[in-house]
Motif scaffolding. Sequence first.
Motif, PDB file in Angstrom:
ATOM      1  N   ASP A 102       0.871  -1.423   0.118  1.00 12.86           N
ATOM      2  CA  ASP A 102      -0.369  -0.279   0.071  1.00 12.86           C
ATOM      3  C   ASP A 102       0.961   1.497  -0.244  1.00 12.86           C
ATOM      4  O   ASP A 102       0.170   2.113  -0.571  1.00 12.86           O
ATOM      5  N   ALA A 103       1.759   1.278   0.477  1.00 15.31           N
ATOM      6  CA  ALA A 103       2.579   2.407   0.818  1.00 15.31           C
ATOM      7  C   ALA A 103       3.527   2.708  -0.322  1.00 15.31           C
ATOM      8  O   ALA A 103       3.993   3.773  -0.881  1.00 15.31           O
ATOM      9  N   VAL A 107      -1.244   4.594  -3.092  1.00 15.61           N
ATOM     10  CA  VAL A 107      -1.846   4.044  -1.221  1.00 15.61           C
ATOM     11  C   VAL A 107      -2.162   4.490  -0.275  1.00 15.61           C
ATOM     12  O   VAL A 107      -3.716   5.501   0.173  1.00 15.61           O
ATOM     13  N   PHE A 108      -1.386   4.657   0.022  1.00 15.68           N
ATOM     14  CA  PHE A 108      -1.224   5.295   1.724  1.00 15.68           C
ATOM     15  C   PHE A 108      -1.747   7.388   1.165  1.00 15.68           C
ATOM     16  O   PHE A 108      -2.237   7.800   2.179  1.00 15.68           O
ATOM     17  N   ASP A 109      -0.881   7.829   0.260  1.00 10.33           N
ATOM     18  CA  ASP A 109      -1.823   9.169  -0.615  1.00 10.33           C
ATOM     19  C   ASP A 109      -2.442   9.446  -0.424  1.00 10.33           C
ATOM     20  O   ASP A 109      -3.281  10.082  -0.561  1.00 10.33           O
ATOM     21  N   ARG A 110      -4.274   7.904  -1.206  1.00 12.99           N
ATOM     22  CA  ARG A 110      -5.109   8.242  -0.854  1.00 12.99           C
ATOM     23  C   ARG A 110      -5.737   8.430   0.014  1.00 12.99           C
ATOM     24  O   ARG A 110      -6.873   8.715   0.397  1.00 12.99           O
ATOM     25  N   THR A 185      10.319  -3.029  -0.772  1.00 12.55           N
ATOM     26  CA  THR A 185       9.477  -3.481  -2.291  1.00 12.55           C
ATOM     27  C   THR A 185       8.964  -5.057  -0.790  1.00 12.55           C
ATOM     28  O   THR A 185       9.443  -4.826   0.163  1.00 12.55           O
ATOM     29  N   PRO A 186       7.861  -5.075  -0.917  1.00  8.24           N
ATOM     30  CA  PRO A 186       6.814  -6.120  -0.849  1.00  8.24           C
ATOM     31  C   PRO A 186       7.801  -7.627  -0.696  1.00  8.24           C
ATOM     32  O   PRO A 186       8.079  -8.292   0.529  1.00  8.24           O
ATOM     33  N   GLY A 187       8.421  -7.765  -1.642  1.00  2.88           N
ATOM     34  CA  GLY A 187       9.739  -9.290  -1.822  1.00  2.88           C
ATOM     35  C   GLY A 187      10.051  -8.486  -0.681  1.00  2.88           C
ATOM     36  O   GLY A 187      11.233  -9.526  -0.237  1.00  2.88           O
ATOM     37  N   ARG A 271       5.947   6.618   7.460  1.00  6.55           N
ATOM     38  CA  ARG A 271       4.955   5.788   6.359  1.00  6.55           C
ATOM     39  C   ARG A 271       3.970   6.803   6.175  1.00  6.55           C
ATOM     40  O   ARG A 271       4.084   7.171   4.676  1.00  6.55           O
ATOM     41  N   ALA A 272       3.017   6.624   7.103  1.00  5.68           N
ATOM     42  CA  ALA A 272       2.022   7.459   6.297  1.00  5.68           C
ATOM     43  C   ALA A 272       1.700   8.541   6.738  1.00  5.68           C
ATOM     44  O   ALA A 272       0.470   9.505   6.228  1.00  5.68           O
TER      45      ALA A 272
END
Length: 273
Positions: A102-103, A107-110, A185-187, A271-272
């Motif tokens: 999301d970050a 998506v966090f910006d939204r 990254t998610p990975g 981060r958020a």
Amino acid sequence: MSTNMNPSPNLDIAPLRIGPGKAARHGLSLAWRGIVKIRKSPAQLIDVILTPIVFLLMFVYLFGGAIGGGDVDGYLRTITPGIMVMTIFQASIVVGVALNADASTGVFDRFRSMPIARSAPLVGAVLADVVRYVVCLTVLLVVATVMGYRIGTNPLAALAAVALLIAFGLSFCWMSVYVGMLVRTPGSVQGLMTVLVIPLTFASNVFVPSGTMPGWLRAWSDINPVSLLADTLRGLLNGGEVAGPLLGSLAWMAAVIAVFFPLAMRAYRRRAA
């Protein structure tokens, strides 16, 4: 007569204030978002469902006779609670991966542009994780039952075992949240957390009795949180001692929350923000 259209320099515009009740509703709404994502993309559950099943089948049918001294059914009773712990431990990684995604994807910006509590995305992700835990445990227990496993205690003890597993997952998921808010990254979250989960799982009594290990490894296995919770579940599901390993499990859970919850919250706010 003239009207002053300019705002008064003394006029204070109050910031958006969201009470606990609204914040809880926002968190539940985003938890439902996570559940819908699981329903629409069940492939994200494949690894946390199939991996424990593969381990259960492989160890019982390939190694169960050797490890269990020829008693495959007895080994199934021993390993099933341990695999349940491994399943929840592995599933607790996903919340950090989801938050990082999301970050990373904006998506966090939204979320920041919406009139919702800043904690709602985090609360929603953690609550959706509970659904993931229940699904994983249900599938694993169905497979174990087909293989011949039977709960040897009573429904109340079985419910207590499930509740303890969910509490364990919610405790250790803060490690994943912390890592998820630090890396890019998610990975990377998946890789770093796997490096932690695999050694903790294999250096425990999930697959083999700790008495067969070298002295230094046995000493660690006896206090390993995975071993302690596996022994607790064996007592709750199969019958046997519960109090000693339960106290150790609760101590580990409290320690992990005390260390990683504030770290995760601080990293999440950065981060958020």
